[in-house]
Design a protein around this motif. Structure first.
Motif, PDB file in Angstrom:
ATOM      1  N   MET A 170      30.934 -20.611 -32.669  1.00 29.37           N
ATOM      2  CA  MET A 170      29.475 -20.596 -32.516  1.00 29.37           C
ATOM      3  C   MET A 170      28.893 -21.848 -33.154  1.00 29.37           C
ATOM      4  SD  MET A 170      28.743 -17.557 -35.212  1.00 29.37           S
ATOM      5  CE  MET A 170      30.321 -16.735 -35.089  1.00 29.37           C
ATOM      6  N   ALA A 171      27.621 -22.114 -32.885  1.00 33.38           N
ATOM      7  CA  ALA A 171      26.987 -23.316 -33.433  1.00 33.38           C
ATOM      8  C   ALA A 171      26.921 -23.210 -34.956  1.00 33.38           C
ATOM      9  CB  ALA A 171      25.585 -23.465 -32.846  1.00 33.38           C
ATOM     10  N   GLU A 172      27.140 -24.347 -35.598  1.00 29.43           N
ATOM     11  CA  GLU A 172      27.017 -24.380 -37.059  1.00 29.43           C
ATOM     12  C   GLU A 172      25.589 -23.998 -37.425  1.00 29.43           C
ATOM     13  OE1 GLU A 172      27.682 -27.733 -40.425  1.00 29.43           O
ATOM     14  OE2 GLU A 172      28.420 -28.213 -38.419  1.00 29.43           O
ATOM     15  N   HIS A 173      25.422 -23.267 -38.503  1.00 26.25           N
ATOM     16  CA  HIS A 173      24.063 -22.848 -38.864  1.00 26.25           C
ATOM     17  C   HIS A 173      23.916 -22.707 -40.371  1.00 26.25           C
ATOM     18  CE1 HIS A 173      26.440 -19.173 -37.936  1.00 26.25           C
ATOM     19  NE2 HIS A 173      25.904 -18.737 -39.061  1.00 26.25           N
ATOM     20  N   ARG A 174      22.653 -22.675 -40.809  1.00 33.23           N
ATOM     21  CA  ARG A 174      22.363 -22.540 -42.243  1.00 33.23           C
ATOM     22  C   ARG A 174      21.239 -21.529 -42.434  1.00 33.23           C
ATOM     23  NH1 ARG A 174      25.978 -25.555 -42.126  1.00 33.23           N
ATOM     24  NH2 ARG A 174      26.297 -27.615 -43.040  1.00 33.23           N
ATOM     25  N   GLU A 175      21.389 -20.747 -43.457  1.00 34.31           N
ATOM     26  CA  GLU A 175      20.361 -19.757 -43.796  1.00 34.31           C
ATOM     27  C   GLU A 175      19.239 -20.425 -44.596  1.00 34.31           C
ATOM     28  OE1 GLU A 175      21.941 -16.742 -46.414  1.00 34.31           O
ATOM     29  OE2 GLU A 175      20.400 -15.315 -45.793  1.00 34.31           O
ATOM     30  N   LEU A 176      17.992 -20.030 -44.347  1.00 31.77           N
ATOM     31  CA  LEU A 176      16.886 -20.479 -45.201  1.00 31.77           C
ATOM     32  C   LEU A 176      16.627 -19.385 -46.228  1.00 31.77           C
ATOM     33  CD1 LEU A 176      16.322 -22.159 -42.452  1.00 31.77           C
ATOM     34  CD2 LEU A 176      14.051 -22.452 -43.454  1.00 31.77           C
ATOM     35  N   VAL A 177      16.476 -19.781 -47.456  1.00 31.16           N
ATOM     36  CA  VAL A 177      16.250 -18.787 -48.510  1.00 31.16           C
ATOM     37  C   VAL A 177      14.777 -18.743 -48.898  1.00 31.16           C
ATOM     38  CG1 VAL A 177      16.927 -18.048 -50.834  1.00 31.16           C
ATOM     39  CG2 VAL A 177      18.606 -19.147 -49.337  1.00 31.16           C
ATOM     40  N   ASN A 178      14.143 -19.913 -48.956  1.00 36.26           N
ATOM     41  CA  ASN A 178      12.734 -19.964 -49.404  1.00 36.26           C
ATOM     42  C   ASN A 178      11.743 -20.325 -48.297  1.00 36.26           C
ATOM     43  OD1 ASN A 178      13.682 -19.639 -52.135  1.00 36.26           O
ATOM     44  ND2 ASN A 178      14.345 -21.784 -51.998  1.00 36.26           N
TER      45      ASN A 178
ATOM     46  N   GLY B 169      21.450 -32.267 -38.387  1.00 33.84           N
ATOM     47  CA  GLY B 169      20.954 -33.280 -37.461  1.00 33.84           C
ATOM     48  C   GLY B 169      19.857 -32.714 -36.555  1.00 33.84           C
ATOM     49  N   TYR B 170      19.176 -33.626 -35.819  1.00 28.75           N
ATOM     50  CA  TYR B 170      18.103 -33.216 -34.916  1.00 28.75           C
ATOM     51  C   TYR B 170      18.494 -33.538 -33.482  1.00 28.75           C
ATOM     52  CZ  TYR B 170      15.315 -32.919 -39.178  1.00 28.75           C
ATOM     53  OH  TYR B 170      14.837 -32.593 -40.416  1.00 28.75           O
ATOM     54  N   PRO B 171      17.996 -32.776 -32.503  1.00 28.13           N
ATOM     55  CA  PRO B 171      17.209 -31.555 -32.700  1.00 28.13           C
ATOM     56  C   PRO B 171      18.073 -30.439 -33.273  1.00 28.13           C
ATOM     57  CG  PRO B 171      17.795 -31.801 -30.389  1.00 28.13           C
ATOM     58  CD  PRO B 171      18.281 -33.038 -31.081  1.00 28.13           C
ATOM     59  N   MET B 172      17.384 -29.467 -33.861  1.00 28.37           N
ATOM     60  CA  MET B 172      18.077 -28.233 -34.259  1.00 28.37           C
ATOM     61  C   MET B 172      17.178 -27.066 -33.830  1.00 28.37           C
ATOM     62  SD  MET B 172      17.602 -28.210 -38.394  1.00 28.37           S
ATOM     63  CE  MET B 172      16.018 -28.585 -39.165  1.00 28.37           C
ATOM     64  N   MET B 173      17.762 -25.871 -33.762  1.00 25.10           N
ATOM     65  CA  MET B 173      16.964 -24.704 -33.344  1.00 25.10           C
ATOM     66  C   MET B 173      16.724 -23.824 -34.566  1.00 25.10           C
ATOM     67  SD  MET B 173      15.533 -23.573 -30.508  1.00 25.10           S
ATOM     68  CE  MET B 173      16.282 -23.346 -28.878  1.00 25.10           C
TER      69      MET B 173
ATOM     70  N   ARG C  60       8.778 -14.861 -41.417  1.00 28.84           N
ATOM     71  CA  ARG C  60       9.977 -14.246 -40.827  1.00 28.84           C
ATOM     72  C   ARG C  60      11.214 -14.762 -41.564  1.00 28.84           C
ATOM     73  NH1 ARG C  60       8.889 -14.263 -34.324  1.00 28.84           N
ATOM     74  NH2 ARG C  60      10.659 -12.848 -34.377  1.00 28.84           N
ATOM     75  N   PRO C  61      12.268 -13.939 -41.637  1.00 28.06           N
ATOM     76  CA  PRO C  61      13.503 -14.428 -42.247  1.00 28.06           C
ATOM     77  C   PRO C  61      14.174 -15.416 -41.289  1.00 28.06           C
ATOM     78  CG  PRO C  61      13.795 -12.190 -41.408  1.00 28.06           C
ATOM     79  CD  PRO C  61      12.366 -12.559 -41.129  1.00 28.06           C
ATOM     80  N   LEU C  62      14.559 -16.579 -41.778  1.00 26.08           N
ATOM     81  CA  LEU C  62      14.966 -17.657 -40.872  1.00 26.08           C
ATOM     82  C   LEU C  62      16.375 -18.189 -41.130  1.00 26.08           C
ATOM     83  CD1 LEU C  62      11.686 -19.820 -40.997  1.00 26.08           C
ATOM     84  CD2 LEU C  62      12.300 -18.095 -39.294  1.00 26.08           C
ATOM     85  N   TYR C  63      16.954 -18.762 -40.079  1.00 21.35           N
ATOM     86  CA  TYR C  63      18.131 -19.612 -40.221  1.00 21.35           C
ATOM     87  C   TYR C  63      17.995 -20.711 -39.180  1.00 21.35           C
ATOM     88  CZ  TYR C  63      20.448 -17.596 -36.078  1.00 21.35           C
ATOM     89  OH  TYR C  63      20.775 -17.217 -34.803  1.00 21.35           O
ATOM     90  N   SER C  64      18.772 -21.761 -39.340  1.00 17.61           N
ATOM     91  CA  SER C  64      18.656 -22.873 -38.403  1.00 17.61           C
ATOM     92  C   SER C  64      20.029 -23.191 -37.813  1.00 17.61           C
ATOM     93  CB  SER C  64      18.085 -24.103 -39.111  1.00 17.61           C
ATOM     94  OG  SER C  64      17.647 -25.025 -38.135  1.00 17.61           O
ATOM     95  N   GLU C  65      20.010 -23.542 -36.509  1.00 17.07           N
ATOM     96  CA  GLU C  65      21.269 -23.774 -35.797  1.00 17.07           C
ATOM     97  C   GLU C  65      21.367 -25.214 -35.323  1.00 17.07           C
ATOM     98  OE1 GLU C  65      22.157 -19.576 -33.598  1.00 17.07           O
ATOM     99  OE2 GLU C  65      22.113 -21.318 -32.286  1.00 17.07           O
TER     100      GLU C  65
END
Ligand code: ATP
Ligand code: MG
Ligand code: MG
Length: 383
Positions: free
Chosen positions: A118-126, A140-144, A176-181
């Motif tokens: 799956m696409a690499e992703h990171r959780e946002l905490v704050n 890198g950009y773009p990211m979702m 909203r609770p977020l993460y970025s892909e």
């Protein structure tokens, strides 16, 4: 022997409505938990329905009292209520599967353990601009940017093209609770409907999906110009991903086919899915038929999931004016081999799924030619 089982369904939208269509043909009573007059209740006249929301524990308890098995047409349900009633009534798929899948970040953390790409992703905490800027440096950009929860039809996705977009992205997905892909540079999106039964993991043919603004527009069954090796990989990936969860029924698996012909999971749904609507006309058993059979341990001959005829499904989505979907429907009436499904959801809103049309033909080329005039109409009515 046949014992007239009662199936409880959390949610009475279009997916619940199409489940009811299947249940009705087998004389299976489907008790719907949703608002009165929801699309599924409109086509099912009996006194077993429950008024309320699939997010209210009391309503879920009430539904459980009158059913042999409970299922859901949507993953955004109260899984704590489902966990509680699971000691009294069968819940399919399992509440654990629904709970993990309904949070897209948790879903991916779970699937990672099974080696699903799956696409690499990171959780946002704050959810701060600084935090997202740091993630942007890494991915890198773009990211979702994505909401972990309550996401559907792209409502929960924001494409972040550069550092400058960060304030707007965080505002759009505020609270909203977020993460970025990491951006997936795909050449095509594929999907497979998987049916989990008491002792098997079955699947429908691999289809091609076309999304516009993150919302499904078209589905081509089978996927066009996909070599058999990739098709087999897509089938294997979908079955493996679904096997990572407990419970019976239909699961929708969305994938990206990347430039180098590798496959990556986009996401998975613990339910019947828009990418499987074509099966109503395209196969002997639709995804709705199969879901009902799977949760009731009724036979599903694998041959009944094979493609009968090439099929194209087009969603009718609320457009620029309140009657756009009606104009699209009117145009569909004149398309050969077009089966029209309207959901009776009341007023159209831009981006709201109001219905769909499936065209079948002896060849994909023929189906493409027949549906093109309708695609042209729909394109002129976009919001
Ligand atoms: P659904 O209605 O299927 O539940 P959703 O709101 O949960 O959709 P996703 O399936 O995650 O959203 O994304 C919707 C679409 O956005 C995808 O089908 C794809 O077209 C695009 N998309 C999602 N993630 C990415 C990514 N990492 N890179 C590029 N495009 C993406
Ligand atoms: Mg989704
Ligand atoms: Mg999706």
């Amino acid at each position: 022997m046949w014992n007239s089982p009662k199936v409880g369904i959390l949610g009475g939208g279009q997916l619940g409505r199409m489940l009811v269509e299947s249940a009705n043909r087998l004389n299976i009573q489907a008790n719907i938990l949703d608002a009165d007059n929801s699309p599924a209740k409109q086509i099912s006249s009996h006194d077993g329905h429950v008024t309320g929301s699939f997010k209210e524990p009391d309503a879920v308890r009430k539904l459980a009292e009158s059913c042999d098995v409970i299922t859901a047409e949507i993953e955004h349900v109260d899984t704590y209520a489902l966990e509680e009633v699971a000691s009294k009534v069968r819940v399919e798929p399992s509440w654990q599967a629904i709970r993990t899948i309904q949070n897209k970040f948790n879903q991916k953390e779970h699937l990672r353990k099974y080696g699903i790409p799956m696409a690499e992703h990171r959780e946002l905490v704050n959810n701060t601009p600084e935090e997202l800027a740091q993630i942007g440096e890494e991915l890198g950009y773009p990211m979702m940017l994505k909401s972990k929860t309550m996401a559907y039809d792209g409502r929960g996705n924001f494409r972040v093209n550069s550092k400058e977009d960060i304030p707007e992205a965080l505002e759009a997905l505020k609270d909203r609770p977020l993460y970025s892909e990491k951006w997936a540079y795909f050449k095509m999106e594929l999907a497979v409907m998987v049916i989990k039964t008491k002792d098997d993991v079955l699947s429908y043919p691999t289809v091609e999906t076309v999304q516009e603004d993150s919302i499904c527009k078209l589905v081509y069954a089978p996927a066009r110009n996909v070599p058999d090796a990739i098709n087999q990989q897509a089938q294997a990936l979908a079955r493996k991903a679904v096997s990572a969860f407990e419970g019976k029924g239909a699961f929708g698996v969305e994938m990206f086919l990347l430039e180098d012909n590798s496959l990556m999971l986009c996401e998975l749904a613990s339910r019947i899915h828009n990418s499987g609507h074509w099966t109503i006309e395209g196969c002997a058993l639709s995804q709705f038929d199969s879901h009902i059979r799977a949760i009731l341990d009724l036979p599903i001959p694998p041959k009944s999931l094979e493609l009968l005829q090439p099929s194209i499904m087009l969603n009718i989505i609320g457009g620029a004016t309140p009657d756009s979907h009606l104009k699209a429907t009117e145009a569909a009436l004149s398309i050969p081999n077009a089966s029209i499904h309207l959901y009776s959801k009341g007023a159209a809103k831009p981006g709201r799924k109001m219905g769909h049309v499936t065209v079948t033909a002896a060849t994909m080329h023929e189906a493409e030619t027949m549906i093109q005039p309708l695609i042209d109409v729909v394109d002129t009515m976009r919001a």
